[in-house]
Design a protein around this motif. Sequence first.
Motif, short mmCIF file in Angstrom:
data_model
loop_
_atom_site.label_atom_id
_atom_site.label_comp_id
_atom_site.label_asym_id
_atom_site.label_seq_id
_atom_site.Cartn_x
_atom_site.Cartn_y
_atom_site.Cartn_z
N ALA A 149 1.14 -1.56 -0.18
CA ALA A 149 -0.20 -0.14 -0.14
C ALA A 149 1.09 1.25 0.08
O ALA A 149 0.43 2.24 -0.36
CB ALA A 149 -1.08 -0.18 1.72
N CYS A 163 -10.07 -1.59 -0.41
CA CYS A 163 -8.39 -0.49 -1.36
C CYS A 163 -7.05 -1.61 -1.61
O CYS A 163 -7.08 -2.40 -0.47
CB CYS A 163 -8.44 0.67 -0.51
SG CYS A 163 -9.50 2.07 -0.10
N LEU A 186 -4.82 2.91 -1.79
CA LEU A 186 -4.73 3.29 -0.18
C LEU A 186 -4.60 4.88 -0.66
O LEU A 186 -5.47 5.15 0.52
CB LEU A 186 -3.93 2.34 0.43
CG LEU A 186 -5.02 2.63 2.29
CD1 LEU A 186 -6.19 2.70 2.49
CD2 LEU A 186 -3.65 1.53 2.89
N SER A 218 -7.18 -1.52 4.37
CA SER A 218 -6.25 -2.26 2.87
C SER A 218 -6.15 -3.93 3.06
O SER A 218 -5.98 -4.24 3.24
CB SER A 218 -5.39 -1.38 3.56
OG SER A 218 -4.33 -1.79 2.90
#
Lengths: 236, 386
Positions: free
Chosen positions: A60, A124, A129, A150
């Motif tokens: 991320a 995400c 993210l 996430s």
Amino acid sequence: MFAVAETYNQARLNDINHSNMKIFCTHCGVDVGEDGKTHQSIDYFALLNSTFGWKVITPADPNQTDRIVRYALSTPGNFAVIMGRSKLPTVTGSNGTPFFGEGYEYKYGRMDIIREGEEVALVCAGNMLSIGLETWNKLNESGKKSSLISISDWSDLHPEDVKSMADFKHLVTLEDHNVKTGLGTAIASAMMEQSLSTHLVKRGVSEYASSGKPPDLYKSLGLDADSVANLIKSLK
Amino acid sequence: MQQISAEEKGSKTAMFDNWRGFKSPELSKEWHDKLTEMAREARGNIIKMTSLAASGHPGGSMSSIDIYLTLYNMARVSPHEPWRDDRDRIIISHGHTSPGAYSALAAAGYFDAETAIAGFRQAGSPFEGHVEQSVPGIEWDTGNLGQGLAVGIGKAIYAQLSGQNFHTFVCMGDGEQQKGQISESRRIAVKYGLKNVTAIIDYNKLQISGNIDDVMPQNIAAEWEADGWNLISIDGHDLNQIYQALHAATQIADRPTVIVATTVMGKGVSFMENKAGFHGAPVKPDDLPRALAELGVVNNMDELIAKRAQGAPPEFNRPDSGKIKVISGTPITYGAEVKTDNRSAFGNALLSVADANLGQKDFSIGVFDCDLAGSVKTAGFASKYP
């Protein structure tokens, strides 16, 4: 694109042979931007998920990338670590410190809850993210309390995480991948297999994008913070 | 599970037999005679195996068999410890010649030939239709053609990086030379000066649809030479020539060697020779006695049919190849105010892991990129560890 689509034949044979290959893809998704659709890899998960062994991981932010690179290099098996080329802000927790920094332990196969909220969860995938966080902030400012999740490890969704996601009334997935065959689809499938369900809205790459700056391309695909925030506000 | 015997397990540190490794420039008369006899028997086994399964590829197996027998008997490999770390790597790129490979491995003592014949292409059997690592001595599962050389190059680079002196032999078909991955691999081998890899091409001039030049004209030997490989051309059924070429290939000090071995598809049985039809089809049941009689091997098909009816042979017990021993190092944390790209964080982590493992036993790391070192952030690693 160069590391997965062009080499799928070899990746498949490596999987059959139980190799310990590590692929680090640095220019994935529409995030490649100006080079255009021939260079935008939006099938990295779909292709490698057609094997039994390859693990696809999308970090991320830079901190999580660091932990994931170390994990992949020191763990047996075939791994593809998928990154975008854009600079990303360091993801922070509610207290303002790096979320994936000191005190964070990367556990393969588990999701991270970045912000807690009710009714709606925005899930995400990897580098999305940062847009997710921007979206969450917009929603928060307008008084809409949503959750922000996430997921980096698409290949092995944990049953407990799937169950947690099913508890939300609405689930919105956000990914820089072909929306037909990406994380949203994987979550839907995993949920049904556990006899669970919820309302799911999948947001991803829905057509070959053009050449341009990534934020502009995301906007044209409805993957920017304003579009996603408006979508979430419209969910009843 | 089929077990490697206890006595054999105990020989972990045994030296390779002294005839192995192609050190002597000539094949001894004793070994020549032994291999000749093995080849006759193996050709019979190839025919029995494919006929019993009513499928498979006898033609190319019979053209490659003399090469396979020389390699599995004379290279630094051991039927008692098929997976020992310091073994030579023998990769078969044209995986459809599995009947040849299994027959050669059986002749070299890896397992019982009748087990392979009876279990060939049978559901649940380790003796699959294209060569598979489920069979001791098989180094890499192949079948989709054109990939074996790249695998061999990978193993040769591993040997070079980790300072090991095993040799990698890649057996290839001539039809597959049409595939592009081979030319990419050839160039990598020359770039890295890989003297520890040898390719052996079974040049029988036939592929499934007929003559290789009718399918796609090419100049195999010239193409390998043009890329910088040392070329040796031989008669692929002359055991002395095969041996001498392998000896010469392992003596070359600066570059890889390709041996173009002219062979005959279906070699050894008059009505099979140079017939593309036998690329992928077994001998018909009516012709089987004649084929076996020509080779002078026993026709024990009734026994083999009965053995096959008993079900698939069990799996071989393969030892664990060991865990990856890589120290993951100390994580780098980027502060809340930092804005960077994941690829830079990757490059930094890669370098950090390499630093953390520097000097560790059994650690070597090879980093390959797509001619974009600056962009994919492998440049830091490249400048510190060129």
